[in-house]
Design an enzyme around this catalytic site. Sequence first.
Site, mmCIF file in Angstrom:
data_model
loop_
_atom_site.group_PDB
_atom_site.id
_atom_site.type_symbol
_atom_site.label_atom_id
_atom_site.label_comp_id
_atom_site.label_asym_id
_atom_site.label_seq_id
_atom_site.Cartn_x
_atom_site.Cartn_y
_atom_site.Cartn_z
ATOM 1 C CB SER A 5 14.087 -4.509 -25.248
ATOM 2 O OG SER A 5 14.663 -5.585 -24.536
ATOM 3 C CB ALA A 6 13.895 -8.571 -27.845
#
Length: 313
Positions: A156-157
Site C-alpha cells: 500500500s503506502a
Amino acid sequence: MTDYTTLIDAETWAFIERTNSFYPPDTVDYGIDRQRAIYDRMCREFHAGYPDGIAVETTAIGTATHRIPIRIYRPGGNEPAALVLYFHGGGFVVGGLESHDDVCAELCRRTGCMVVSVDYRLVPEHVHPAAFDDAMTAFRWAADTQSLPIVLAGDSAGGNLAAAVAHSSRGHLRAPVGQVLIYPGLGGDHTKGSYVTHAEAPMLSVRDIEFYRKERFGGEEPAGDASAAPLHDADFSGLPPTAIVTAECDPLSSDGEAYRDAILSAGGKAVWFEEKGLVHGYLRARHTVGRARESFSRIVEATAALAKGEWPY
C-alpha cells in the site's frame, strides 16, 4: 455498480467482517489519534506470531537529531541471500513496526532473507517528503553498512515508498536488485480503470484514498513528483526487476498494471499479478483465506527469486 457478492468468496467476506469489527469503514472520519489506536488494536488482534528460527532486533538509524526506528529480522542457518527493506502500509497515517511485525517475520523465514522494517515518519505531523526522506535514509544505511544485495518491498503506502526509492536510487553503486510491490498506490489516473469500477470496494474506497492523499501533502499533491507518485516519473528506464501484486477488488489495482506497462515499455523487467476476488489489506488474511495464502506464497517466491538475481517470469 460492481457486484461484490459474486467476486468475493465466503472466506474473504469473513475476513472483511472481522476487519470491520475492529476497524470500521468510517474510521477515516475519526481524529488521527483515534484512527491510530483503532488500527493498532486491529493489528494486535491479527498478529499471527513469529515462525521458529528467526532472530529479531529493534534499533534505530539516522543522525543524532533524527533517529528512524527499524526492526531487523534474521533467518537462522545459512547466510541470508539478500536484505529486504520493507515499508509498511497505512496510508502514511497509521502503522509502524508493530503493524507488520508478523508479516516481516514470516517473509524472513520463508525467503531466507534478512528483512529490515522501517518506521518512517507519519502524516499529518510530517507531510511529504518526510516519509520518502526516511525511506531513502534507510536505503543508504543498507547500502553503506550491509554487504547483502538489497530488495525493496512494501504494501500500500509502503509500496509507494519502495517504488519511489527504486526510482531515486538508479545509478547508485548499490542500487536495489529488485522490488516487490503489494497493492501499492503509485499515483494512477483516478478517472478510469479500477478507480472507477472499484471506487466503493470493501476495505478501501476512493474516498479513503482522497483522505490519505490530502493528509500526506497537507493540501494539493505536487505535480510531476516521482518521489510522491512514481507513475508520474518521465523515465522508467533503469529500474530493478519488479513484481507487483494487487487485489482485484481494490481501487489501486490499475496502478499495478500501469506501472508494469511503463517499465516494460522502457525495456525493463516487470510482472503484475492481480489476485482475483481479494481486497486491499489481504496480507492479514494470509492464514485464513485460501486466495490470500496463495498470494502470499507468490510474494514470497518473487522476493526469493529477486534476492538470488533470478527472473522466473
